[in-house]
Design a protein around this motif. Structure first.
Motif, PDB file in Angstrom:
ATOM      1  N   VAL A 145     -40.144  74.360  12.881  1.00 10.44           N
ATOM      2  CA  VAL A 145     -39.317  73.399  12.139  1.00 10.44           C
ATOM      3  C   VAL A 145     -40.226  72.406  11.399  1.00 10.44           C
ATOM      4  N   VAL A 182     -32.703  74.635   7.922  1.00 12.51           N
ATOM      5  CA  VAL A 182     -32.659  74.393   9.367  1.00 12.51           C
ATOM      6  C   VAL A 182     -31.432  75.037   9.989  1.00 12.51           C
ATOM      7  N   LYS A 200     -32.272  78.360  10.994  1.00 14.47           N
ATOM      8  CA  LYS A 200     -33.237  78.439  12.092  1.00 14.47           C
ATOM      9  C   LYS A 200     -32.566  78.381  13.472  1.00 14.47           C
ATOM     10  N   PHE A 221     -31.001  66.263   9.481  1.00  8.04           N
ATOM     11  CA  PHE A 221     -30.407  67.593   9.366  1.00  8.04           C
ATOM     12  C   PHE A 221     -28.892  67.583   9.579  1.00  8.04           C
TER      13      PHE A 221
END
Length: 208
Positions: free
Chosen positions: A37, A104, A107, A152
């Motif tokens: 990340v 993200v 991910k 995020f």
């Protein structure tokens, strides 16, 4: 477990507590795997510019300047920097954030959530806040690991880890995908039940 940023430069006390929690989670059957990340560090450029600008936009420039001397000096100092943020800078930061939120989100595939230290350092003493520069550094440092979740737009929960009597707890942070608030709370509750909860400290011991 995010491989960048969250675990950098941990205080030895925090590192030991988090390592112990991770070992306990693994022993209980949790599968801990790494995830990359690098976007987490972007919060260092985003929040120092956007937060002050949003505060001034909410209060109004004239109202902020008129009441600035009545504000906490640390808050006032941070907010004043918003006077220099241009519209171009603000829009560029928001555009970068939008791309990172999408990246993200992808991910999280294959993961129920991410686990990190809540802060890189133990709780400071009240006396540490007497020095204005040190108080500013603490204010900025204490949000290093929590602001990426804000950046995020992900829900996050901090679980206080059990500590020896007389010590304030170290936090274990659970971060889940955007919109997965119930999932974050459910995971946090399961981990809390497994690790146990710390006894409430006597705050008078830390204020004397």
């Amino acid at each position: 477990m995010p491989q960048e940023y969250f675990f950098d430069n941990l205080d030895p006390v925090v590192e030991a507590q988090i390592r112990g929690a991770m070992e306990a989670l693994s022993a209980a059957g949790c599968r801990l795997r790494p995830v990359s990340v690098p976007e987490a560090s972007e919060r260092e450029r985003y929040f120092p510019a956007v937060l002050p600008a949003c505060l001034i936009a909410t209060l109004g420039r004239d109202r902020f300047l008129a009441g600035r001397d009545q504000m906490d000096p640390i808050v006032a100092k941070r907010a004043t920097s918003g006077l220099d943020v241009t519209a171009a800078d603000y829009l560029a930061l928001e555009a970068k954030r939008a791309k990172s939120r999408q990246s993200v989100s992808e991910k999280f595939s294959g993961f129920d959530g991410w686990v990190t230290p809540t802060t890189a350092t133990p709780p400071p003493s009240v006396a540490d806040l007497d020095d204005e520069q040190k108080a500013l550094d603490l204010a900025l440092g204490m949000t290093r690991n929590t602001q990426p979740a804000n950046y995020f737009a992900c829900p996050a929960v901090s679980i206080p880890l059990p500590q020896k009597p007389g010590n304030l707890p170290i936090g274990l942070q659970i971060i889940c995908p955007e919109g997965a608030d119930v999932q974050a709370l459910s995971i946090a509750l399961a981990i809390e039940e497994m690790l146990g909860t710390p006894e409430a400290p006597n705050l008078a011991d830390f204020l004397s």
